[in-house]
Design an enzyme around this catalytic site. Structure first.
Site, PDB file in Angstrom:
ATOM      1  N   ALA A 211       0.859  -1.188   0.000  1.00  0.00           N
ATOM      2  CA  ALA A 211       0.000   0.000   0.000  1.00  0.00           C
ATOM      3  C   ALA A 211       0.892   1.234   0.000  1.00  0.00           C
ATOM      4  CB  ALA A 211      -0.914   0.009   1.223  1.00  0.00           C
ATOM      5  N   GLY A 227       6.556   1.096  -0.477  1.00  0.00           N
ATOM      6  CA  GLY A 227       5.188   1.032   0.020  1.00  0.00           C
ATOM      7  C   GLY A 227       5.123   0.302   1.349  1.00  0.00           C
ATOM      8  N   GLU A 228       3.937   0.207   1.893  1.00  0.00           N
ATOM      9  CA  GLU A 228       3.732  -0.508   3.156  1.00  0.00           C
ATOM     10  C   GLU A 228       3.539  -1.999   2.904  1.00  0.00           C
ATOM     11  OE1 GLU A 228       1.675   2.392   6.437  1.00  0.00           O
ATOM     12  OE2 GLU A 228       0.351   1.249   5.138  1.00  0.00           O
ATOM     13  N   ALA A 229       4.121  -2.811   3.771  1.00  0.00           N
ATOM     14  CA  ALA A 229       3.846  -4.241   3.772  1.00  0.00           C
ATOM     15  C   ALA A 229       2.723  -4.556   4.757  1.00  0.00           C
ATOM     16  CB  ALA A 229       5.105  -5.024   4.145  1.00  0.00           C
ATOM     17  N   ARG A 234       7.085  -0.435   6.352  1.00  0.00           N
ATOM     18  CA  ARG A 234       7.365  -0.305   4.927  1.00  0.00           C
ATOM     19  C   ARG A 234       8.186  -1.488   4.415  1.00  0.00           C
ATOM     20  NH1 ARG A 234       4.238   3.544   7.087  1.00  0.00           N
ATOM     21  NH2 ARG A 234       4.447   5.602   6.133  1.00  0.00           N
TER      22      ARG A 234
END
EC number: 5.1.3.24
Length: 368
Positions: A211, A227-229, A234
């Site tokens: 995300a 992005g975010e995991a 991140r």
């Protein structure tokens, strides 16, 4: 490296005496979306509320012009695409008719000729927030983003908690204290055909969904960067989608912004050089997570990166810096360069300026 950055500082100073890249945005602008069609830039939503603006980059007197307001209410993290003369807006986070924060999966279309919006009778098979959108062969492609049910449930719980700080602390602990795979971020690739307004399955990542990744595409290749995991954590991963031939191929490139990675960064191309800049994250969160702390960013301060990285000879090189760390703005391809509009700086402050990053012979030029 020091010589390179010193030279960059001199270049930045020389540009400061020249005209700005673009006029300041009408309002401080972050968490919105934007597109470019030929020489016309469109931006809207995010901190601009329901407002949309356009700007002719070739006009002698460049100025932002207000457009018809977006009919779907204020949205953060929506994405947009310009296809066949129309602007499409996908999803985002906003409030529903009951005033609850939620992830949307709807699609709106803007017609520049009539300055009018219409909500399409089309819904993606999953929510769209924190996702990325790109265009290939006349279709919009969407991937990544949070899980709609989990995200909406979190905000429903917060709404019920009201101002009960004890309840809110428990909700946050429950929400953030899970492993990355338990958030079910979207790893599917969906395609949207404007001619039929239908969504289709186009593939899926062999790894995991993210995300707030940065996205850029050129020809048959698209890159998803960082992005975010999971919320607050991140990734430094870089994924390449290759549409060459009949079969879509997913490749994993060398990481960037290691070890913690960032979200809300900016990606672009200049003279065939892949650029990644900025972004925000929590230093130390990756180490916390690897040591078994699922609520990895608890107690950490969000930091904003000013780094500019170039992909060269199979690896990433830090090749310059922005004048300040920033994230969550709009990045567009313009004049064979990466154009950054707005964003969020330290303390969450929305900014109004634009930045142009150009590359020649692996040397970075930054114009403010």
């Amino acid at each position: 490296m020091n010589k390179t950055i010193t030279a960059l500082a001199i270049l930045m100073a020389s540009f400061a005496a020249n005209a700005s890249v673009l006029p300041e945005t009408p309002v401080p602008f972050k968490s919105g979306t934007g597109v470019i069609d030929n020489d016309t830039v469109y931006i809207g939503l995010g901190s601009a509320g329901t407002a949309w603006y356009k700007l002719d980059t070739q006009a002698k007197d460049k100025r932002w012009t207000a457009l018809a307001a977006f009919p779907g209410g204020p949205r953060d993290q929506a994405t947009s695409a310009f296809i066949d003369g129309n602007l499409y807006v996908f999803g985002g986070i906003g409030k529903n008719s009951e005033g609850l924060t939620q992830v949307f999966n709807d699609v709106h279309k803007y017609n520049p000729k009539t300055n009018s919006w219409v909500k399409l009778m089309s819904h993606a098979p999953m929510g769209m927030a924190g996702h990325v959108t790109f265009v290939h062969n006349g279709k919009a492609y969407v991937t990544g983003g949070v899980n709609q049910n989990i995200f909406n449930g979190y905000f429903e719980d917060l709404n019920e908690a009201g101002k009960d700080s004890t309840a809110i602390d428990k909700i946050n602990a429950y929400y953030f204290d899970k492993k990355a795979e338990d958030y079910f971020f979207n790893k599917f690739l969906l395609s949207f055909d404007p001619s039929t307004q239908q969504w289709s399955y186009a593939g899926e990542s062999p790894w995991y969904g993210t995300a707030g990744a940065a996205v850029v595409n050129k020809g048959d290749k698209t890159w998803l960067i960082n992005g975010e995991a999971k919320p607050g954590l991140r990734t430094d991963a870089v994924f390449e989608l290759d549409f060459t031939g009949n079969n879509l191929k997913w490749n994993k490139l060398a990481p960037v912004a290691s070890p913690d990675g960032v979200a809300g960064g900016f990606a672009g191309m200049s003279n065939d050089s892949l650029i990644f800049a900025g972004g925000a994250g929590f230093k130390g969160s990756r180490e916390n997570y690897q040591n078994g702390k699922n609520y990895a960013h608890e107690g950490l301060k969000k930091s904003y990166s000013a780094d500019i990285h170039l992909w060269h000879n199979g690896k990433w090189d830090k090749s310059g810096e922005l004048s300040q760390g920033r994230a969550y703005g709009v990045s567009l391809l313009w004049n064979n360069s990466l154009l950054i509009i707005g964003g969020e700086a330290a303390g969450g402050k929305a900014v109004t300026d634009s930045v142009l990053i150009s590359v020649k012979d692996n040397k970075v030029t930054v114009q403010n």
